[in-house]
Design a protein around this motif. Structure first.
Motif, short mmCIF file in Angstrom:
data_model
loop_
_atom_site.label_atom_id
_atom_site.label_comp_id
_atom_site.label_asym_id
_atom_site.label_seq_id
_atom_site.Cartn_x
_atom_site.Cartn_y
_atom_site.Cartn_z
N LYS A 118 0.85 -1.18 0.00
CA LYS A 118 0.00 0.00 0.00
C LYS A 118 0.89 1.24 0.00
O LYS A 118 2.02 1.22 0.50
CB LYS A 118 -0.88 0.01 1.25
N ARG A 123 -1.65 3.32 3.93
CA ARG A 123 -1.35 2.71 5.22
C ARG A 123 -1.80 3.60 6.36
O ARG A 123 -2.31 3.14 7.37
CB ARG A 123 0.15 2.42 5.32
N THR A 126 -5.62 3.41 6.57
CA THR A 126 -6.03 2.12 7.13
C THR A 126 -5.80 2.11 8.63
O THR A 126 -6.65 1.66 9.40
CB THR A 126 -5.27 0.97 6.46
#
Length: 181
Positions: A118, A123, A126
């Motif tokens: 990612k 990241r 998330t």
């Protein structure tokens, strides 16, 4: 005995029962017949085990699948049948069953797929979403605890809606940062 047929059946039964060995067989003869059946089968090449079953009316032969193929297995059953007919005396029929069981076992493993990397912003987003989920789950626990005491009408649906709203805004933020870079 009321009918003439009953008298005929009784007469035939007494005549049949008068033959030597018709009604009973000595235990020794029975055991010898079973041993002879198993011996005949076990002498053959490729036989792992043999069992005389059903009072000697059937013999089951287990063969080694590595030594005998299907055609040889069929010939073996025929040879055993012929040898039983030649060597043994027995009442009725004897069923010869030859079993060749060949099993293969293989295990497959699911190969792990490579994870896609990612981007840094992906990241971060998330991680933010995971932290917010934990935060709102904690808030839900606390409010449900206090809501129980204070009779508040708080439901988990409101928190789920808040999480969904945050997801929408984070997706917009992600798109804007990817366009800007």
């Amino acid at each position: 005995m009321t009918t003439p047929i009953a008298h005929l059946v009784a007469a035939g039964d007494s005549i049949s029962g008068g033959r030597p060995g018709a009604r009973s067989e000595s235990v020794e003869e029975y055991v010898n017949r079973l041993k002879n059946l198993e011996r005949i089968a076990s002498e053959k090449k490729g036989v792992k085990e043999s069992y005389a079953i059903q009072a000697g009316r059937e013999i089951r032969i287990v063969v080694d699948p590595k030594q005998l193929d299907d055609q040889q297995n069929q010939k073996l059953a025929e040879q055993v049948k012929d040898q039983i007919e030649d060597e043994l005396t027995y009442p009725g029929k004897i069923k010869v069953t030859s079993i060749r069981d060949f099993k293969q076992l293989r295990m497959s493993e699911l190969k792990k797929k490579k994870k896609l990397k990612k981007s840094r912003s992906g990241r971060l987003i998330t991680g933010l979403i995971q932290k917010l989920r934990l935060y709102f789950q904690m808030m839900e626990i606390v409010t449900s605890f206090f809501g129980y005491f204070f009779k508040l009408e708080l439901t988990s649906v409101t928190f789920k809606n808040m999480i969904d709203t945050i997801k929408v805004y984070t997706c917009k933020f992600k798109r804007e940062t990817e366009m800007g870079t």
